[in-house]
Design an enzyme around this catalytic site. Structure first.
Site, PDB file in Angstrom:
ATOM      1  N   THR A 198     -87.025 118.604  55.611  1.00  0.00           N
ATOM      2  CA  THR A 198     -87.967 118.985  53.799  1.00  0.00           C
ATOM      3  C   THR A 198     -87.537 120.249  52.984  1.00  0.00           C
ATOM      4  OG1 THR A 198     -89.785 118.962  52.955  1.00  0.00           O
ATOM      5  CG2 THR A 198     -89.330 119.855  55.396  1.00  0.00           C
ATOM      6  N   ARG A 199     -87.601 120.050  51.990  1.00  0.00           N
ATOM      7  CA  ARG A 199     -87.507 121.548  51.740  1.00  0.00           C
ATOM      8  C   ARG A 199     -89.015 121.837  50.143  1.00  0.00           C
ATOM      9  NH1 ARG A 199     -85.265 118.184  47.057  1.00  0.00           N
ATOM     10  NH2 ARG A 199     -86.272 118.952  45.206  1.00  0.00           N
ATOM     11  N   ARG A 292     -86.289 108.263  51.103  1.00  0.00           N
ATOM     12  CA  ARG A 292     -86.264 107.844  49.952  1.00  0.00           C
ATOM     13  C   ARG A 292     -85.228 108.766  48.450  1.00  0.00           C
ATOM     14  NH1 ARG A 292     -87.790 106.381  44.602  1.00  0.00           N
ATOM     15  NH2 ARG A 292     -87.646 104.028  43.860  1.00  0.00           N
TER      16      ARG A 292
END
Length: 573
Positions: A198-199, A292
């Protein structure tokens, strides 16, 4: 652990004996230096700690060409992103860089020696080919812009020898190397680990999908956020890490662990997903969630997504056997209010009521101080986000006034200062053009380069003040569109708001009412490079508001600007 590194052996260059590193440290003082940029530092850290295994240095030309063309190193190993050390033609000449020579790689921030590189080769890459094959070539792609606008002309290939770990003064206890994280998994008895990339901040839906992924595979969760370089405009990693730490207690006891990844993302979509899988395998994960539009940078120059929604999952699946890490498809989760629970969207029967909040809507609610429901995010997470992203009424901003000399912008700026001091509750700073020239830029002339540098200085000061919540009023002539755009980007990059005011008073009126006779002196040739006389003024086409001191008095203009600020939420009720 059963989860073997990519290539079979973890290339932990930091694990070498201390006496050898001491010898390298002494040698580093005798060698010429190459100072590394922020992106190069991120890459070097993951080379040194084994995160980029099987790499042991920056790619030489054979490895680079193989990765660009076929996602293969010269020895046939799968690797999807070129890891390169770029230098300028001037550096190649000045440092006499050549195969076989050794150089000390230093941290640009404190000049500390990190490693010694032995040069394999010096080569000039075909950036057009790299842009097209690795990043699909669109000029709006952030990595393509970096490639053409920031990366230097030559690449250096060669293996490195570690001297020191990089110094990090933030979250040191969360910065596990691959070897350290593998040891931690072993200590905890974790055999199966699902890594989550994650960012962005994490909310309740992210917690639900990671818990589901772990339970379905009888595994634990590694929250592994990127804290190096991400997409421009992303929320800073300090805020994000505080969010992750606040979220961690919401996991079932002992299920999840947080570790930070010092990666410089390229936002390369499907290729990046393969790269991320390799990295997580090196860190000891057995499973990896691929989302996605994984690592997609948004829309291209035609307004279409750079990558298809499932391109990343398809490419990772293609190389599944070589990667040796199981891919877990990211499930889009939706909230079911009647059951007070989350479920995968594709499993919700038709007609069942669902609720969602988009990232855009979340940012709007944060900006305006609106409620964020607990079904979407936990109160402790929202608290962190509100601390770092206060509502508009508490945010700083820069009012940037541009126009001809004697257009009335300085009078407007002074009147604005008084008005904002009266009603805004913020600290108000005034940066008049002539004051800045005498205090900050006294050595600069009026060439295009010096004018640009002057605006850059104003923008830097404005960005720092705006970041701290102040209202800044700047009123330089700022005749160049390029300089004004840089000023906007500088302020906004620092998290501030930028409002461009074009004081469009006609040149004829500004000259006619010039009681000091400055225009007359310029017309007589006593002043050279004077905007509107013998130098250009590029009128802005993207101003937030346009005013004219010939047709409107200062009081009315100030009122118009204040109304604009009120309409955008800069003043509370």
């Amino acid at each position: 652990m059963a989860n073997t590194p990519h290539g079979g052996v973890l290339k932990d260059l930091l694990a070498r004996d201390a006496p050898i590193r001491d010898q390298l440290l002494k040698e580093s003082d005798t060698l010429q230096d190459i100072s590394l940029t922020e992106r190069q530092l991120c890459d070097l850290e993951l080379i040194l700690n084994g995160g980029f295994s099987p790499l042991e240095g920056f790619m030489n030309e054979k490895d680079y060409n193989g990765v660009v063309d076929d996602l293969r190193l010269a020895d046939g190993s799968l690797f999807s992103i070129p890891i390169t050390l770029d230098v300028s033609a001037e550096e190649v000449k000045t440092l006499d860089i050549a195969p076989g020579k050794r150089y000390t790689l230093r941290d640009f921030r404190d000049d500390s020696p990190l490693a010694i590189i032995t040069i394999d080769d010096v080569y000039k890459p075909n950036k057009d080919v790299e842009a097209k094959k690795v990043f699909r070539g669109d000029p709006e792609h952030p990595a393509v812009r970096y490639l053409y606008n920031t990366a230097k002309e030559y690449y250096l290939g060669g293996k490195v020898q570690a001297i020191n770990r990089l110094n990090h003064y933030d979250y040191a206890g969360l910065r596990y190397t691959p070897a350290e994280l593998r040891a931690e998994f072993n200590k905890l008895g974790w055999q199966k680990v699902v890594a989550f990339q994650t960012r962005n901040p994490m909310h309740r839906a992210h917690r639900e999908l990671t818990v589901r992924a772990a339970r379905s595979r009888q595994a634990n969760v590694l929250i592994h956020p990127v804290v190096g370089l991400t997409k421009p405009g992303d929320i800073d990693h300090y805020t994000r890490v505080r969010v992750y730490k606040a979220l961690l207690p919401r996991y079932p006891n002992g299920m999840a662990l947080l570790s930070l990844l010092p990666l410089a993302m390229r936002m390369a979509g499907d290729r990046e997903a393969v790269w991320h899988a390799i990295i997580r395998k090196n860190y000891g994960a057995s499973h990896f969630i691929v989302g996605r539009d994984h690592a997609g940078p948004g829309k291209n120059s035609q307004g279409v997504d750079f990558y298809g929604p499932y391109d990343a999952q398809v490419l990772v699946e293609k190389y599944r056997d070589e990667l040796g890490i199981e891919v877990v498809p990211f499930q889009m989760m939706t909230y079911l209010p009647d059951k007070d629970e989350y479920a995968p969207k594709d499993e919700v029967p038709e007609g069942v009521k669902t609720l969602d909040i988009s990232g855009t809507e979340l940012r709007r609610r944060l900006k305006l101080g609106l409620a964020i429901p607990e079904w979407f995010s936990y109160p402790e997470v929202v608290k962190v986000l509100r601390e770092s992203h206060p509502p508009r009424a508490q945010q700083g901003f820069t009012l940037f006034l541009t126009g001809y000399h004697n257009s009335g912008k300085d009078s407007i700026a002074r009147a604005l200062q008084v008005t904002l001091n009266q009603q805004s509750g913020r600290t108000v700073s005034l940066l008049l053009g002539e004051t800045v020239r005498s205090e900050l830029s006294s050595e600069l002339g009026f060439s295009r380069e010096d004018r640009h540098k002057n605006i850059q200085r104003i923008a830097f000061v404005a960005s720092e003040l705006t970041r701290s919540g102040a209202a800044v009023i700047a009123s330089p002539i700022a005749p160049l569109e390029e300089s004004r755009q840089v000023a906007r980007e500088t302020v906004e990059k620092a998290g501030g708001n930028f409002i461009l005011v074009h004081v469009a008073t006609p040149l004829e009126y500004a000259e006619k009412t010039d009681r000091k006779g400055v225009y007359a002196r310029a017309r007589a040739g006593e002043i050279k490079g004077f905007t509107g006389v013998d130098d250009v003024y590029e009128a802005p086409t993207n101003a937030d508001i346009v005013v004219d001191a010939e047709t409107t008095d200062v009081r009315t203009i100030v009122h118009q600007i204040v109304l604009l600020l009120e309409s955008q939420g800069y003043f509370g009720n």
